[in-house]
Design a protein around this motif. Structure first.
Motif, PDB file in Angstrom:
ATOM      1  N   MET A   1      38.309  44.471  48.648  1.00  0.00           N
ATOM      2  CA  MET A   1      39.246  44.701  47.564  1.00  0.00           C
ATOM      3  C   MET A   1      38.705  45.829  46.699  1.00  0.00           C
ATOM      4  O   MET A   1      37.603  45.739  46.168  1.00  0.00           O
ATOM      5  CB  MET A   1      39.402  43.427  46.739  1.00  0.00           C
ATOM      6  N   GLN A   2      39.445  46.906  46.568  1.00  0.00           N
ATOM      7  CA  GLN A   2      38.996  48.072  45.817  1.00  0.00           C
ATOM      8  C   GLN A   2      39.519  48.011  44.383  1.00  0.00           C
ATOM      9  O   GLN A   2      40.720  47.909  44.151  1.00  0.00           O
ATOM     10  CB  GLN A   2      39.460  49.355  46.497  1.00  0.00           C
ATOM     11  N   CYS A   3      38.591  48.062  43.440  1.00  0.00           N
ATOM     12  CA  CYS A   3      38.933  47.994  42.020  1.00  0.00           C
ATOM     13  C   CYS A   3      38.175  49.071  41.261  1.00  0.00           C
ATOM     14  O   CYS A   3      37.311  49.750  41.814  1.00  0.00           O
ATOM     15  CB  CYS A   3      38.589  46.617  41.442  1.00  0.00           C
ATOM     16  N   PHE A   4      38.515  49.232  39.987  1.00  0.00           N
ATOM     17  CA  PHE A   4      37.747  50.132  39.137  1.00  0.00           C
ATOM     18  C   PHE A   4      37.646  49.534  37.740  1.00  0.00           C
ATOM     19  O   PHE A   4      38.481  48.715  37.327  1.00  0.00           O
ATOM     20  CB  PHE A   4      38.349  51.543  39.101  1.00  0.00           C
ATOM     21  N   ILE A   5      36.596  49.930  37.030  1.00  0.00           N
ATOM     22  CA  ILE A   5      36.315  49.419  35.690  1.00  0.00           C
ATOM     23  C   ILE A   5      36.326  50.586  34.709  1.00  0.00           C
ATOM     24  O   ILE A   5      35.694  51.620  34.943  1.00  0.00           O
ATOM     25  CB  ILE A   5      34.946  48.715  35.637  1.00  0.00           C
TER      26      ILE A   5
ATOM     27  N   VAL B   1      40.377  39.503  52.934  1.00  0.00           N
ATOM     28  CA  VAL B   1      40.490  38.152  53.477  1.00  0.00           C
ATOM     29  C   VAL B   1      41.707  37.446  52.869  1.00  0.00           C
ATOM     30  O   VAL B   1      41.609  36.430  52.197  1.00  0.00           O
ATOM     31  CB  VAL B   1      39.218  37.325  53.224  1.00  0.00           C
ATOM     32  N   MET B   2      42.855  38.057  53.089  1.00  0.00           N
ATOM     33  CA  MET B   2      44.127  37.456  52.712  1.00  0.00           C
ATOM     34  C   MET B   2      44.226  37.175  51.218  1.00  0.00           C
ATOM     35  O   MET B   2      44.931  36.273  50.778  1.00  0.00           O
ATOM     36  CB  MET B   2      44.378  36.184  53.514  1.00  0.00           C
ATOM     37  N   ASP B   3      43.456  37.970  50.413  1.00  0.00           N
ATOM     38  CA  ASP B   3      43.573  37.920  48.963  1.00  0.00           C
ATOM     39  C   ASP B   3      43.202  36.591  48.347  1.00  0.00           C
ATOM     40  O   ASP B   3      43.600  36.275  47.247  1.00  0.00           O
ATOM     41  CB  ASP B   3      45.002  38.277  48.545  1.00  0.00           C
ATOM     42  N   HIS B   4      42.425  35.763  49.081  1.00  0.00           N
ATOM     43  CA  HIS B   4      41.968  34.526  48.462  1.00  0.00           C
ATOM     44  C   HIS B   4      41.083  34.825  47.268  1.00  0.00           C
ATOM     45  O   HIS B   4      40.997  34.025  46.338  1.00  0.00           O
ATOM     46  CB  HIS B   4      41.196  33.678  49.468  1.00  0.00           C
ATOM     47  N   SER B   5      40.410  35.972  47.271  1.00  0.00           N
ATOM     48  CA  SER B   5      39.513  36.296  46.174  1.00  0.00           C
ATOM     49  C   SER B   5      40.266  36.658  44.902  1.00  0.00           C
ATOM     50  O   SER B   5      39.676  36.786  43.853  1.00  0.00           O
ATOM     51  CB  SER B   5      38.603  37.454  46.569  1.00  0.00           C
TER      52      SER B   5
ATOM     53  N   ILE C   1      28.861  42.921  50.344  1.00  0.00           N
ATOM     54  CA  ILE C   1      29.800  41.988  49.743  1.00  0.00           C
ATOM     55  C   ILE C   1      30.310  42.516  48.406  1.00  0.00           C
ATOM     56  O   ILE C   1      31.465  42.287  48.036  1.00  0.00           O
ATOM     57  CB  ILE C   1      29.135  40.609  49.570  1.00  0.00           C
ATOM     58  N   LEU C   2      29.474  43.255  47.694  1.00  0.00           N
ATOM     59  CA  LEU C   2      29.883  43.855  46.422  1.00  0.00           C
ATOM     60  C   LEU C   2      29.171  45.179  46.242  1.00  0.00           C
ATOM     61  O   LEU C   2      27.953  45.261  46.455  1.00  0.00           O
ATOM     62  CB  LEU C   2      29.541  42.916  45.251  1.00  0.00           C
ATOM     63  N   GLN C   3      29.923  46.209  45.898  1.00  0.00           N
ATOM     64  CA  GLN C   3      29.306  47.480  45.544  1.00  0.00           C
ATOM     65  C   GLN C   3      29.931  47.994  44.248  1.00  0.00           C
ATOM     66  O   GLN C   3      31.116  47.813  43.991  1.00  0.00           O
ATOM     67  CB  GLN C   3      29.425  48.512  46.659  1.00  0.00           C
ATOM     68  N   PHE C   4      29.077  48.596  43.438  1.00  0.00           N
ATOM     69  CA  PHE C   4      29.477  49.050  42.110  1.00  0.00           C
ATOM     70  C   PHE C   4      28.814  50.378  41.838  1.00  0.00           C
ATOM     71  O   PHE C   4      27.625  50.555  42.148  1.00  0.00           O
ATOM     72  CB  PHE C   4      29.050  48.001  41.068  1.00  0.00           C
ATOM     73  N   GLY C   5      29.563  51.318  41.286  1.00  0.00           N
ATOM     74  CA  GLY C   5      28.959  52.615  41.014  1.00  0.00           C
ATOM     75  C   GLY C   5      29.806  53.487  40.113  1.00  0.00           C
ATOM     76  O   GLY C   5      30.997  53.252  39.904  1.00  0.00           O
ATOM     77  N   LYS C   6      29.180  54.526  39.607  1.00  0.00           N
ATOM     78  CA  LYS C   6      29.799  55.427  38.632  1.00  0.00           C
ATOM     79  C   LYS C   6      30.539  56.558  39.315  1.00  0.00           C
ATOM     80  O   LYS C   6      30.055  57.125  40.305  1.00  0.00           O
ATOM     81  CB  LYS C   6      28.707  55.981  37.705  1.00  0.00           C
TER      82      LYS C   6
ATOM     83  N   ARG D   1      34.391  41.701  48.459  1.00  0.00           N
ATOM     84  CA  ARG D   1      35.028  40.998  49.573  1.00  0.00           C
ATOM     85  C   ARG D   1      34.638  39.526  49.529  1.00  0.00           C
ATOM     86  O   ARG D   1      33.813  39.105  48.715  1.00  0.00           O
ATOM     87  CB  ARG D   1      34.610  41.621  50.912  1.00  0.00           C
ATOM     88  N   TYR D   2      35.288  38.750  50.418  1.00  0.00           N
ATOM     89  CA  TYR D   2      34.939  37.341  50.577  1.00  0.00           C
ATOM     90  C   TYR D   2      33.426  37.218  50.807  1.00  0.00           C
ATOM     91  O   TYR D   2      32.849  38.052  51.484  1.00  0.00           O
ATOM     92  CB  TYR D   2      35.712  36.786  51.773  1.00  0.00           C
ATOM     93  N   PRO D   3      32.768  36.227  50.204  1.00  0.00           N
ATOM     94  CA  PRO D   3      33.324  35.059  49.523  1.00  0.00           C
ATOM     95  C   PRO D   3      33.384  35.163  47.992  1.00  0.00           C
ATOM     96  O   PRO D   3      33.546  34.151  47.321  1.00  0.00           O
ATOM     97  CB  PRO D   3      32.352  33.964  49.942  1.00  0.00           C
TER      98      PRO D   3
END
Length: 317
Positions: free
Chosen positions: A1-5, A177-181, A278-283, A294-296
Motif C-alpha cells: 500500500m503506497q502512502c505519503f506523509i 493483500v486485499m486491503d485488509h490493512s 514490510i514497511l519502508q519510509f523515506g524523504k 504491506r500485510y501483516p
C-alpha cells in the motif's frame, strides 16, 4: 500500500494520505490518519486520530498513540482496541474517564493497550552511521508470515469504526493483500490469510498453539556503504529520493524455534516472506515522506512506526 506523509512544522502535525497515483511527489491523496506531536517533560507523545482537524484523546476519532522515552530511543505503541491476545498484553487506563467539550460532557472510553515496542540501538561509540531499529509487534504473531498463517482479529462484540466502510469500494493492488490493512486498528483484521489458509473470525489462539503466539519482530534492513557516493544506501525502488537518517526499511526477523540448538554452520537464507520489505519510509522533499507498507501491518501500525523516526535520537546519532 503506497502512502505519503505531510508534516506541518508550525503545528507539529502529521497527515497520512493514500497515494492515488504512482508519482512520488503528489499534492493530493485520500486522507487516512493524522497525528499531533506533544512534548512533555520526560517523554514525547504522538496522538493519532482519524480526524484531520480535531486531534484529541477526547474525541471518538482517537485511535491510539505513540510514546517515547526521554532520549527518543524507545517507543511504546498504544491502541484503543484490544488485540486478539489482550489477556497477555499490558494495558493502561482501563476505566473510562469523563472529558469535557464545548458541546457538554461526554464519556469517552480511554482504555489503551500496549501492542508494540520500538527500540533504537544506542550509539555508544558516537560514530556517524545508520540507525538500528527493532520492533516487537505484540499484537501480530510471528506465524502470520507462515504458509496458512493469519493475523487473528478481535472478538465480534467489538465493532469496527464507521470509517472502515468508506474504503470498501476502493481499488486495491495485490501487494496490499486485499486491503485488509486498511482497517486501521491493530486488531481490526478479519479473515486475513496467506497461502490459502482460512482464518476464523474472532478466534484466538488455543492453549495448544502457544508456540505460534510468539510476537512478530521487525528489524531495519542494513544499508550498504557506497564508495563513490560516500554514503549509506538502500534500494527504495524510486520511492525515496532524498538522503536522510530517518529513511528505513523493515523486514521480519528470522526467529529460531524455541529450544533449538545453535547450528554449527551459518544459517540458511531467510524464507521469501521474511525477506520482503514490510514497511519502508523515506524523504522525498521538505516535510514530505513516502510510507509503503504491506500485510501483516495495518495503516495505524505503519503510521505509528514511521512517526518514531521523526524524533531526534540523542543517544543514537
Amino acid at each position: 500500500m503506497q502512502c505519503f506523509i505531510k508534516r506541518d512544522r508550525s503545528t507539529q502535525t502529521y497527515y497520512l494520505y493514500l497515494c492515488l497515483t504512482s508519482a512520488v511527489l503528489v499534492e493530493n491523496g485520500k486522507f487516512l490518519l493524522s497525528a499531533k506531536r506533544i512534548c512533555r517533560a520526560t517523554c514525547t507523545e504522538y496522538i493519532i486520530s482519524m480526524n484531520a482537524n480535531s486531534i484529541s484523546r477526547s474525541t471518538d476519532t482517537y485511535i491510539g498513540k505513540m510514546r517515547s522515552n526521554f532520549l527518543g530511543t524507545k517507543f511504546v505503541m498504544y491502541d484503543t482496541q484490544p488485540p486478539y491476545n489482550a489477556s497477555s498484553v499490558s494495558h493502561s487506563g482501563t476505566t473510562s474517564r469523563r472529558f469535557y467539550s464545548k458541546k457538554g460532557s461526554t464519556k469517552v472510553p480511554c482504555s489503551t493497550y500496549s501492542i508494540a515496542q520500538v527500540s533504537y540501538e544506542l550509539n555508544v561509540l558516537g560514530t556517524r552511521g545508520p540507525r538500528r531499529m527493532r520492533c516487537v509487534m505484540h499484537s501480530i504473531p510471528a506465524s502470520s508470515l507462515e504458509a496458512g498463517g493469519s493475523v487473528p482479529c478481535q472478538p465480534d462484540i467489538i465493532f469496527s469504526r464507521s470509517l472502515d466502510e468508506s474504503f470498501s469500494s476502493m481499488p486495491v493492488s495485490k501487494s496490499s493483500v486485499m486491503d485488509h490493512s486498511m482497517r486501521f486498528s491493530s486488531a481490526r483484521f478479519s479473515d486475513v490469510s496467506i497461502g490459502g489458509g482460512p482464518a476464523i473470525r474472532g478466534q484466538a489462539l488455543s492453549d495448544g498453539e502457544d508456540s505460534k503466539d510468539t510476537p512478530l519482530i521487525l528489524r531495519n534492513k542494513v544499508p550498504r556503504w557506497h564508495e563513490q557516493l560516500q554514503c549509506w544506501c538502500l534500494n527504495f525502488r524510486g520511492r525515496v529520493t532524498v538522503a536522510s537518517v530517518k529513511n528505513f526499511q523493515l523486514t521480519a526477523a528470522v526467529q529460531p524455534a524455541a529450544g533449538a540448538p545453535t547450528p554449527p554452520h551459518p544459517a540458511p537464507a531467510p524464507p521469501p516472506e521474511h525477506d520482503k520489505v514490510i514497511l519502508q519510509f523515506g524523504k522525498v522533499a521538505k516535510d514530505m515522506f513516502t510510507m509503503d507498507y504491506r500485510y501483516p501491518l495495518s495503516a495505524f501500525q505503519a503510521f505509528a512506526l514511521s512517526l518514531s523516526s521523526f524524533d531526534t535520537k540523542l543517544a543514537c546519532e
